[in-house]
Design a protein around this motif. Structure first.
Motif, PDB file in Angstrom:
ATOM      1  N   CYS A 243       0.832  -1.208   0.000  1.00  0.00           N
ATOM      2  CA  CYS A 243       0.000   0.000   0.000  1.00  0.00           C
ATOM      3  C   CYS A 243       0.863   1.252   0.000  1.00  0.00           C
ATOM      4  CB  CYS A 243      -0.911  -0.005   1.231  1.00  0.00           C
ATOM      5  SG  CYS A 243      -1.914   1.484   1.404  1.00  0.00           S
ATOM      6  N   LEU A 246      -0.948   8.261  -2.330  1.00  0.00           N
ATOM      7  CA  LEU A 246      -0.627   9.259  -3.347  1.00  0.00           C
ATOM      8  C   LEU A 246      -0.814  10.640  -2.748  1.00  0.00           C
ATOM      9  CD1 LEU A 246      -2.282   7.738  -6.536  1.00  0.00           C
ATOM     10  CD2 LEU A 246       0.074   7.539  -5.773  1.00  0.00           C
ATOM     11  N   TYR A 255       6.983   3.772  -5.669  1.00  0.00           N
ATOM     12  CA  TYR A 255       5.873   3.292  -6.505  1.00  0.00           C
ATOM     13  C   TYR A 255       6.388   2.306  -7.542  1.00  0.00           C
ATOM     14  CZ  TYR A 255       1.558   3.306  -9.188  1.00  0.00           C
ATOM     15  OH  TYR A 255       0.406   2.927  -9.813  1.00  0.00           O
ATOM     16  N   SER A 259       2.701  -2.035  -6.546  1.00  0.00           N
ATOM     17  CA  SER A 259       2.095  -1.158  -5.542  1.00  0.00           C
ATOM     18  C   SER A 259       0.611  -0.959  -5.821  1.00  0.00           C
ATOM     19  CB  SER A 259       2.812   0.197  -5.530  1.00  0.00           C
ATOM     20  OG  SER A 259       4.174   0.039  -5.230  1.00  0.00           O
ATOM     21  N   LYS A 260      -0.134  -0.765  -4.743  1.00  0.00           N
ATOM     22  CA  LYS A 260      -1.549  -0.418  -4.832  1.00  0.00           C
ATOM     23  C   LYS A 260      -1.814   0.770  -3.934  1.00  0.00           C
ATOM     24  CE  LYS A 260      -3.830  -4.683  -6.271  1.00  0.00           C
ATOM     25  NZ  LYS A 260      -4.982  -5.579  -6.020  1.00  0.00           N
ATOM     26  N   THR A 261      -2.606   1.689  -4.428  1.00  0.00           N
ATOM     27  CA  THR A 261      -2.891   2.887  -3.651  1.00  0.00           C
ATOM     28  C   THR A 261      -3.823   2.557  -2.495  1.00  0.00           C
ATOM     29  OG1 THR A 261      -4.812   3.492  -4.980  1.00  0.00           O
ATOM     30  CG2 THR A 261      -2.658   4.286  -5.727  1.00  0.00           C
ATOM     31  N   SER A 262      -3.837   3.448  -1.515  1.00  0.00           N
ATOM     32  CA  SER A 262      -4.697   3.243  -0.345  1.00  0.00           C
ATOM     33  C   SER A 262      -6.166   3.229  -0.742  1.00  0.00           C
ATOM     34  CB  SER A 262      -4.430   4.341   0.685  1.00  0.00           C
ATOM     35  OG  SER A 262      -4.614   5.630   0.100  1.00  0.00           O
ATOM     36  N   THR A 425       1.196  13.058  -8.841  1.00  0.00           N
ATOM     37  CA  THR A 425       1.880  11.751  -8.820  1.00  0.00           C
ATOM     38  C   THR A 425       2.946  11.616  -9.891  1.00  0.00           C
ATOM     39  OG1 THR A 425       0.209  10.763 -10.279  1.00  0.00           O
ATOM     40  CG2 THR A 425      -0.201  10.675  -7.903  1.00  0.00           C
ATOM     41  N   GLU A 446      -9.304   9.134  -4.469  1.00  0.00           N
ATOM     42  CA  GLU A 446      -7.881   9.415  -4.260  1.00  0.00           C
ATOM     43  C   GLU A 446      -7.605  10.903  -4.362  1.00  0.00           C
ATOM     44  OE1 GLU A 446      -5.384   5.497  -5.831  1.00  0.00           O
ATOM     45  OE2 GLU A 446      -5.792   7.187  -7.168  1.00  0.00           O
TER      46      GLU A 446
END
Length: 681
Positions: A243, A246, A255, A259-262, A425, A446
């Motif tokens: 996790c 961004l 990244y 990876s995976k965003t929150s 980002t 996001e």
């Protein structure tokens, strides 16, 4: 009980001044199909006239009905139940210098049809139905993927030569025939009565998953009432070691492709918990928080529909207007973000070479069809509650343009935020932009989480999504209810129980979409519930109305309502362009089918077979009823095959066997002999 003669010669002295006007109108308007009665905008006034009629007769209406007999004495009056002649001879009353003239109008039921309280309620209901979640998450992505600003050219061409004619046709059909999408086929072309059942199946299948998506938005809305947004941080119990958050100050070296965003993990691992399912063969248990949100949505839908357009007409004042307020606020905020200009430029930058690709034109036609919503029966149902003299031509232009304008503005809202995310980002917009639920449940949240006052922006955004979804649910289920209540009067008399039963049924059938693997079910239904069958229904409607019922007859029906016939543009679109476009899109959609995918997951072949069975379920209603009614007609003693396609000679002579009385001065000044006067209660 008084006879008709006694009623008509009832001494005027016995009428009180307060009832004299009502009584005079009641004795004058003896047929509830009379335009003076039908054009009353006030529903309560209609009920008052009926009550006065009952009072004058001084007896149960059932006794009068038992004395009625069917008659065909007047070729310009459909068979009606008549009061027998009294024992004492008398002349049927006539109005001096007047005669009856038959004009083409729909067959009315034995009750005054409910009408909208205000014209605005109808417009808001139609706009609310047409403007749905797809305007926010589908159109912007389709636009940038197909050439940006260049896509607007095929989009508006398809609007004026496909979407708008279909929209205008359905509004006219519902308003003229004053009934829903089932009963209307008995009047237009009985052999296509199965289209009504096909639409009902489509509406049910869509409702099985659409309301679950709204419940996701409600879940997000409730989660937003916090000091900080739960998807704005990692380290929660649902997050993994991959996790990342961004943010403007993030370390971009962290990244990676893994990876995976929150926000992504919040949606997939907390809201859906899809990682606990392996596909349709392993859906897992029901998620109680989503079920709770779904129950809340179903309760809102019930109390918005249980009283018909009386209740839904009031609800749309909030659900149809609030999205535009929020959309304007988000537009202003989005355009002031750093990097927003780059996102908007990416959205509108024209790629003119893409216009040479056939797929771009197909995508434009598909987007128009599914955005405006013809084929769902909702436009027919909602317009059937209009007065017959309502200007449905103007309504179709206004609502269609508003719908397309909303999609266009939503693109600015979405891509201004995508430009901001790209700026923050340091990633390209192509990497960020996605279509479907991911755009509104991952990408936009996001962006919102990184803004000052993120809680406020999240609340109004998800409130907008909920109201957008509810409006479309109202329109779809109201079409289903109108179709059956028009056809079966017992359901109309007990509408509250019928609505409750429908809501409970939809809720139970929606439960598989609330499981861990619910998104697999939603993907399957979203692809097969309406995508192909809706195009099929639109094509059958065009053929039935303009080739069986007849383009000329339909144009005269429109003329009787508006005072003018559709011009050559509309007739060419209805008779040639629309059927060709819809048929080509239908064939290319089948040809271009590439299977089902959800992210990296590819659905197995047996799941695709289930999807095609779902599509065939609704499509098969049309040929199945054709076979059934053909067998019944062939087995009858006097088969009338032309009547099945709406070309019966009697129907043509009387213009669909449905007329009402209109007064007209005779040339010689003498009233003609009048036929027995039908009184329908």
């Amino acid at each position: 009980m008084r006879s008709l003669a006694e009623i008509q010669h009832f001494p005027s002295e016995t009428k009180t001044p307060t009832t004299r006007k009502t009584y005079d109108m009641m004795t004058d308007v003896k047929n509830y199909e009379d335009p003076r009665f039908l054009n009353l905008d006030n529903f309560n006034e209609k009920k008052r006239i009926e009550a006065e009629y009952k009072r004058v007769n001084e007896g149960p209406i059932a006794e009068v009905n038992n004395a009625f007999e069917d008659t065909n004495d007047c070729p310009h009056i459909r068979p009606a139940r008549m009061i027998p002649e009294p024992s004492a001879p008398f002349e049927a009353p006539t109005m001096p210098n007047d005669t009856c003239r038959a004009i083409s109008v729909p067959d009315s039921d034995n009750y005054p049809r409910e009408t909208w309280g205000k014209k605005a309620e109808f417009l808001l209901s139609v706009i609310g139905f047409a403007v749905d979640l797809g305007n926010v998450w589908r159109f912007p992505y389709i636009c940038y993927r197909n050439g940006g600003g260049a896509f607007l050219l095929p989009y508006f061409i398809m609007l004026f030569f496909l979407g708008l004619p279909l929209f205008y046709m359905e509004l006219s059909l519902g308003q003229f025939h004053q009934c829903g999408h089932m009963k209307i086929w008995k009047k237009i072309c009985p052999i296509f009565y199965g289209v009504g059942y096909s639409i009902c199946v489509i509406l049910l299948l869509v409702s099985f998953y659409y309301n679950t998506i709204i419940s996701w938005a409600l879940f997000y809305l409730l989660a937003s009432f916090n000091t900080h947004l739960p998807w704005s941080t990692c380290g929660n119990r649902w997050n993994t070691n991959s996790c990342i958050v961004l943010a403007p100050d993030m370390d971009h070296s962290l990244y990676t492709n893994m990876s995976k965003t929150s926000a992504t993990e919040f949606f997939e691992r907390y809201v859906l918990e899809i990682h606990k399912s392996n596909g349709l063969s392993d859906l897992g248990p029901i998620k109680s928080p989503i079920v709770g949100c779904l129950i809340a949505i179903m309760i809102i839908v019930y109390f918005s529909l249980w009283k018909g357009i009386k209740s839904s007409g009031k609800a749309v004042w909030v659900t149809a207007t609030l999205p535009y307020v929020v959309l304007f606020i988000l537009l202003v905020r989005g355009c002031t973000l750093p990097g927003a200009g780059g996102g908007i430029f990416f959205y509108l930058k024209p790629q003119w070479n893409r216009l040479l690709e056939f797929k771009v034109w197909v995508d434009a036609a598909v987007q128009i069809c599914f955005s405006l919503g013809p084929g769902f029966g909702s436009l027919i149902a909602l317009s059937s509650y209009n007065p017959r003299k309502n200007n449905c031509y103007r309504d179709s232009l206004v609502t269609s343009i508003i719908n397309c304008f909303t999609s266009f503005i939503a693109g600015f809202v979405v891509f201004s935020v995508l430009g901001y995310m790209s700026h923050v980002t340091k990633r390209s917009i192509q990497e960020i932009a996605v279509a479907g639920p991911g755009l509104v449940f991952v990408v936009y949240p996001e962006a919102v989480a990184s803004l000052p006052g993120s809680v406020f922006w999240a609340i109004i955004f998800f409130l907008m999504l909920i109201t957008l979804g509810l409006d479309s649910t109202f329109g779809g289920l109201e079409a289903f209810l109108t179709g059956f209540t028009d056809e079966y009067q017992i359901l109309r008399r007990h509408r509250e129980f019928f609505v409750a039963g429908l809501i409970v049924f939809v809720f139970c059938m929606s439960l598989p979409t609330t499981t861990y693997g619910g998104q697999y079910v939603i993907t399957l239904l979203d692809e097969h519930a309406a995508s192909y069958s809706l195009l099929f229904v639109c094509f059958v409607e065009l053929v039935a109305v303009h080739y069986c019922y007849g383009l000329t007859r339909f144009s005269k029906d429109v003329e009787s309502m508006l005072g003018f016939q559709p011009n050559i543009y509309w007739k060419v679109c209805w008779a040639i362009l629309c059927p060709v476009f819809v048929l080509v899109i239908f064939i290319l959609s089948l040809y271009g089918y590439g299977g089902l995918k959800l992210g990296d997951y590819v659905f197995p072949k047996w799941v695709e077979n289930i999807g095609w069975f779902v599509s065939f379920t609704s499509i098969s209603c049309v040929p199945a009823y054709m076979v059934y009614i053909s067998i019944v007609t062939a087995c009858s003693s006097r088969p009338n095959w032309m009547a099945l396609i709406g070309r019966d000679s009697t129907a043509l002579k009387s213009d669909q066997n449905v007329v009402h009385m209109e007064l007209k001065e005779t040339r010689n000044g003498q009233p003609p002999l009048q036929p027995p006067i039908p009184i329908e209660l």
